[in-house]
Each structure stands twice: as C-alpha cells, then as structure tokens.
Scaffold this motif. Sequence first.
Motif: not given
Length: 112
Positions: A54, A56, A66, A105-111
């Motif tokens: 992702d 990170q 985090e 997308k991951r930061i915004c919580g979109v899979a």
Amino acid sequence: MTRYNELCDYDGAYEPDFGKNMKRMTKIEKAPFYAIVRAPHVLTTLAGLEVNKDYQVLDANDEPIEGLWAVGNCSGNFFGGLYQLMGVAGMGVGRAYLSGRIAAKRICGVAE
C-alpha cells in the motif's frame, strides 16, 4: 560526513545504510567541496524507502510507520540496485502515477 566516511571503509558489495554500490563510495576528506548538476543522468534512487503493497513506509521491523507513505522513485527497491538507462521510456513516470494512485486510495480508505 563522519558516518559517510565510515561507510566508505565497509567491507562488502553495498554499504549497509542505503545500499549504495561500494564502487561508487569515495571519502569526503579535504575542503573545498563542490557540487555539480548531473541531470538528466541521475533520475532516481536505487534503494528508496522500504514500503508495503500500500506504499506505507516500513520501520526496521518491517512494520508500517503510521501516516508515512512513499511513492514513485522514492519508494521500494524497485530497481534492485540496477537502473535501466535505455529502452524503457516512461518507466519512472509510470511507476510514480501508479504508486501515487494506489497510495492515495489507501490514504482515503478506498480499496481497489
């Protein structure tokens, strides 16, 4: 500068902090020092920050830090120490677009 010079004495193929090829390591010992512009020949890092799928950034225990993300040529170890200089037009920008999209997308919580 002290740590860099210590790394110049490392006995291995790649220095341990950033994975730079030891053939490219030269001590910085005597002033004056100068810098030159090397663009467009220096286009990317060869090691970058280690990331997960992702994007990170990972700590020394391979755990995500985090709120810290890295994309494009500043992430991963995509080139594995060898950078393609010919025949791969757009590879860097393509990677930047794709990794940036996935991280956003991951930061915004979109899979996906």
